[in-house]
Scaffold this motif. Structure first.
Motif, PDB file in Angstrom:
ATOM      1  N   UNK A  77      15.719 -33.547  31.632  1.00 61.96           N
ATOM      2  CA  UNK A  77      14.503 -33.871  32.056  1.00 61.96           C
ATOM      3  C   UNK A  77      14.404 -35.543  32.098  1.00 61.96           C
ATOM      4  N   UNK A  78      15.349 -36.109  31.509  1.00 66.28           N
ATOM      5  CA  UNK A  78      15.188 -37.656  31.791  1.00 66.28           C
ATOM      6  C   UNK A  78      15.902 -37.978  33.092  1.00 66.28           C
ATOM      7  N   UNK A  79      16.784 -37.288  33.612  1.00 67.40           N
ATOM      8  CA  UNK A  79      17.517 -37.267  34.769  1.00 67.40           C
ATOM      9  C   UNK A  79      16.422 -37.063  35.857  1.00 67.40           C
ATOM     10  N   UNK A  80      15.469 -36.163  35.709  1.00 71.26           N
ATOM     11  CA  UNK A  80      14.284 -36.040  36.521  1.00 71.26           C
ATOM     12  C   UNK A  80      13.148 -36.919  36.644  1.00 71.26           C
ATOM     13  N   UNK A  81      13.378 -37.815  35.520  1.00 74.47           N
ATOM     14  CA  UNK A  81      12.288 -38.846  35.538  1.00 74.47           C
ATOM     15  C   UNK A  81      11.300 -38.809  34.690  1.00 74.47           C
ATOM     16  N   UNK A  82      11.159 -37.749  33.639  1.00 75.60           N
ATOM     17  CA  UNK A  82      10.600 -37.507  32.579  1.00 75.60           C
ATOM     18  C   UNK A  82      10.931 -38.346  31.227  1.00 75.60           C
ATOM     19  N   UNK A  83      10.168 -38.547  30.479  1.00 77.16           N
ATOM     20  CA  UNK A  83      10.498 -38.759  28.953  1.00 77.16           C
ATOM     21  C   UNK A  83      10.474 -37.441  28.187  1.00 77.16           C
ATOM     22  N   UNK A  84      11.377 -37.196  27.366  1.00 74.85           N
ATOM     23  CA  UNK A  84      11.687 -36.143  26.696  1.00 74.85           C
ATOM     24  C   UNK A  84      11.561 -36.274  25.229  1.00 74.85           C
ATOM     25  N   UNK A  85      10.776 -35.262  24.691  1.00 71.29           N
ATOM     26  CA  UNK A  85      10.515 -35.854  23.252  1.00 71.29           C
ATOM     27  C   UNK A  85      10.918 -34.030  22.539  1.00 71.29           C
ATOM     28  N   UNK A  86      12.163 -34.454  21.899  1.00 75.45           N
ATOM     29  CA  UNK A  86      12.577 -33.000  20.949  1.00 75.45           C
ATOM     30  C   UNK A  86      11.988 -33.358  19.529  1.00 75.45           C
ATOM     31  N   UNK A  87      11.139 -31.939  19.416  1.00 75.16           N
ATOM     32  CA  UNK A  87      10.449 -31.769  18.028  1.00 75.16           C
ATOM     33  C   UNK A  87      11.293 -31.027  17.219  1.00 75.16           C
ATOM     34  N   UNK A  88      11.619 -31.776  16.157  1.00 71.75           N
ATOM     35  CA  UNK A  88      12.494 -31.087  14.918  1.00 71.75           C
ATOM     36  C   UNK A  88      11.391 -30.401  13.999  1.00 71.75           C
ATOM     37  N   UNK A  89      11.177 -28.926  14.398  1.00 73.44           N
ATOM     38  CA  UNK A  89      10.437 -28.353  13.163  1.00 73.44           C
ATOM     39  C   UNK A  89      10.863 -27.846  12.160  1.00 73.44           C
ATOM     40  N   UNK A  90      12.069 -27.918  11.864  1.00 77.91           N
ATOM     41  CA  UNK A  90      13.018 -27.406  10.850  1.00 77.91           C
ATOM     42  C   UNK A  90      13.219 -28.501   9.717  1.00 77.91           C
ATOM     43  N   UNK A  91      14.044 -29.507  10.163  1.00 83.53           N
ATOM     44  CA  UNK A  91      14.565 -30.509   9.396  1.00 83.53           C
ATOM     45  C   UNK A  91      13.527 -31.075   8.131  1.00 83.53           C
ATOM     46  N   UNK A  92      12.261 -31.257   8.766  1.00 84.50           N
ATOM     47  CA  UNK A  92      11.305 -31.814   7.838  1.00 84.50           C
ATOM     48  C   UNK A  92      10.899 -30.831   6.861  1.00 84.50           C
ATOM     49  N   UNK A  93      11.222 -29.401   7.335  1.00 86.65           N
ATOM     50  CA  UNK A  93      10.598 -28.404   6.289  1.00 86.65           C
ATOM     51  C   UNK A  93      11.975 -27.937   5.444  1.00 86.65           C
ATOM     52  N   UNK A  94      12.983 -28.765   5.593  1.00 86.21           N
ATOM     53  CA  UNK A  94      14.214 -28.229   4.727  1.00 86.21           C
ATOM     54  C   UNK A  94      14.868 -27.284   5.115  1.00 86.21           C
ATOM     55  N   UNK A  95      14.666 -26.747   6.260  1.00 84.74           N
ATOM     56  CA  UNK A  95      15.470 -25.414   7.079  1.00 84.74           C
ATOM     57  C   UNK A  95      16.320 -25.979   8.159  1.00 84.74           C
ATOM     58  N   UNK A  96      17.236 -25.164   8.350  1.00 87.48           N
ATOM     59  CA  UNK A  96      18.221 -25.403   9.269  1.00 87.48           C
ATOM     60  C   UNK A  96      18.150 -24.317  10.660  1.00 87.48           C
ATOM     61  N   UNK A  97      17.680 -22.990  10.110  1.00 85.71           N
ATOM     62  CA  UNK A  97      17.510 -21.852  11.330  1.00 85.71           C
ATOM     63  C   UNK A  97      16.667 -20.892  10.401  1.00 85.71           C
ATOM     64  N   UNK A  98      15.902 -20.307  11.455  1.00 91.51           N
ATOM     65  CA  UNK A  98      14.823 -19.093  11.013  1.00 91.51           C
ATOM     66  C   UNK A  98      15.372 -18.008  11.723  1.00 91.51           C
ATOM     67  N   UNK A  99      16.687 -17.700  12.260  1.00 89.90           N
ATOM     68  CA  UNK A  99      17.024 -16.616  13.210  1.00 89.90           C
ATOM     69  C   UNK A  99      17.035 -15.360  12.265  1.00 89.90           C
ATOM     70  N   UNK A 100      17.326 -15.345  10.920  1.00 90.17           N
ATOM     71  CA  UNK A 100      17.167 -14.340  10.158  1.00 90.17           C
ATOM     72  C   UNK A 100      15.842 -13.863   9.770  1.00 90.17           C
ATOM     73  N   UNK A 101      15.070 -14.925   9.841  1.00 86.03           N
ATOM     74  CA  UNK A 101      13.470 -14.583   9.446  1.00 86.03           C
ATOM     75  C   UNK A 101      12.880 -15.437  10.079  1.00 86.03           C
ATOM     76  N   UNK A 102      12.264 -14.903  11.379  1.00 90.28           N
ATOM     77  CA  UNK A 102      11.675 -15.789  12.476  1.00 90.28           C
ATOM     78  C   UNK A 102      10.318 -16.182  11.955  1.00 90.28           C
ATOM     79  N   UNK A 103       9.686 -15.476  10.915  1.00 88.49           N
ATOM     80  CA  UNK A 103       8.140 -15.795  10.651  1.00 88.49           C
ATOM     81  C   UNK A 103       8.068 -16.702   9.397  1.00 88.49           C
ATOM     82  N   UNK A 104       9.353 -17.039   8.905  1.00 88.30           N
ATOM     83  CA  UNK A 104       9.458 -18.012   7.636  1.00 88.30           C
ATOM     84  C   UNK A 104       8.999 -19.506   8.038  1.00 88.30           C
ATOM     85  N   UNK A 105       8.727 -19.784   9.457  1.00 86.55           N
ATOM     86  CA  UNK A 105       8.378 -20.972   9.848  1.00 86.55           C
ATOM     87  C   UNK A 105       7.484 -20.399  11.252  1.00 86.55           C
ATOM     88  N   UNK A 106       6.451 -20.272  11.237  1.00 84.88           N
ATOM     89  CA  UNK A 106       5.579 -19.251  12.255  1.00 84.88           C
ATOM     90  C   UNK A 106       5.670 -20.056  13.603  1.00 84.88           C
TER      91      UNK A 106
END
Length: 240
Positions: A77-106
Motif C-alpha cells: 500500500x505504501x508503494x502505491x502511495x497510501x499510508x498504511x495503519x496495521x491495527x493489532x487487535x490481539x496484542x493489547x488483549x493478551x492474545x496471539x491467535x483466535x483461529x481455534x476460537x474465532x468468537x473469543x475476540x468478536x
C-alpha cells in the motif's frame, strides 16, 4: 469453610470475567498507541516518502494476528502511495491467535477498533482525513464487513464511513453481517476455499435487500501452500 474457599477464589473469578469483558470492548488509541513498522505497537504506521498528506488504509489482520502477509500488504500500500495503519487487535488483549476460537475476540468489536484507529488517523496533519479505506483478511475481512455497516459507525466518537473496503476471504457463516452498508466493499475469496466458501458470502449478502450483489466475473481455483489436515488452508494463493 465454604465461605473461606469462596473468598479465596472469588477474586480470580472476577478477574477472569473482567478479562472476558475487556475482549469485547473496542480498543482506544492516542499518540502513545502508535509506532512504526515492526514496532509491536497497537497501531503500526507505514508512511510513503514525503510530507503528504496521504490517503490511508487501515489494515486488519487475520485470526493468526499480524504476520508477514499483513506487513507485506502494508508495504504494498505504501508503494502505491497510501499510508498504511496495521491495527493489532490481539496484542493489547493478551492474545496471539483466535483461529481455534474465532468468537473469543468478536469481529464486530474489531470493526470498532478499526473505526477508532481511523478516528486517530484523522487527527494527523499528514493524512487526508476524508480518504481513509480499510482492508482485512479472514477474521479481519469479517471485521471489514462490520465496519462498512452504517449503524456500526461510532459517530459519537467522531467516526465516519470508510471510503472503500476490501475483504479477503471473510467468514460469512454464523451470525449474519447485514447492512445497510454505507461503504462499497469488494469481497475476494477463492473458489475452493473450504474455510470461508465463496457461495456462503454470496448467500449471506443476498439476505440484505439493500445490498446489490453482482456475480463474480470469474472463479479462481486455489492451491494449498502448507501441510494441513484441512482440505485447504486459510491462506490460499492463485493456482498456477
Amino acid at each position: 469453610m465454604a465461605k473461606a474457599a469462596l473468598a479465596l477464589v472469588l477474586p480470580f473469578i472476577l478477574a477472569h470475567c473482567a478479562s472476558l469483558l475487556s475482549d469485547r470492548l473496542p480498543l482506544k488509541y492516542d499518540a502513545q498507541s502508535v509506532g512504526g513498522p515492526n514496532s509491536g505497537a497497537p497501531l503500526q504506521l507505514y508512511l510513503p516518502p514525503g510530507d503528504g498528506p496521504f490517503p490511508a488504509v487501515v489494515v486488519m489482520h487475520s485470526c493468526s494476528g499480524i504476520t508477514d502477509n499483513t506487513r507485506t500488504w502494508a508495504t504494498r500500500l505504501v508503494n502505491w502511495g497510501y499510508a498504511a495503519l496495521i491495527v493489532d487487535s490481539f496484542g493489547p488483549r493478551n492474545s496471539r491467535s483466535v483461529c481455534e476460537n474465532v468468537d473469543s475476540i468478536p469481529t464486530r468489536v474489531r470493526a470498532q477498533d478499526a473505526h477508532n484507529a481511523a478516528t486517530y488517523l484523522r487527527t494527523l496533519p499528514n493524512i487526508q482525513a476524508e480518504r481513509i479505506g480499510i482492508i482485512g483478511f479472514s477474521h479481519g475481512g469479517s471485521s471489514t464487513l462490520w465496519a462498512a455497516i452504517g449503524v456500526e459507525i461510532p459517530v459519537d466518537r467522531g467516526g465516519h464511513p470508510f471510503q472503500a473496503g476490501v475483504a479477503y476471504y471473510p467468514g460469512c457463516s454464523g451470525r449474519a453481517i447485514v447492512g445497510p452498508y454505507v461503504t462499497d466493499v469488494l469481497i475476494l475469496t477463492g473458489k475452493n476455499d473450504t474455510w470461508t466458501p465463496a457461495d456462503l458470502a454470496s448467500r449471506r449478502l443476498r439476505r440484505e435487500p439493500t445490498t446489490p450483489v453482482r456475480p463474480p466475473s470469474r472463479s479462481i481455483p486455489v492451491r494449498c501452500t502448507a501441510s494441513t489436515s484441512a482440505p485447504c488452508p486459510h491462506s490460499p494463493v492463485p493456482a498456477t
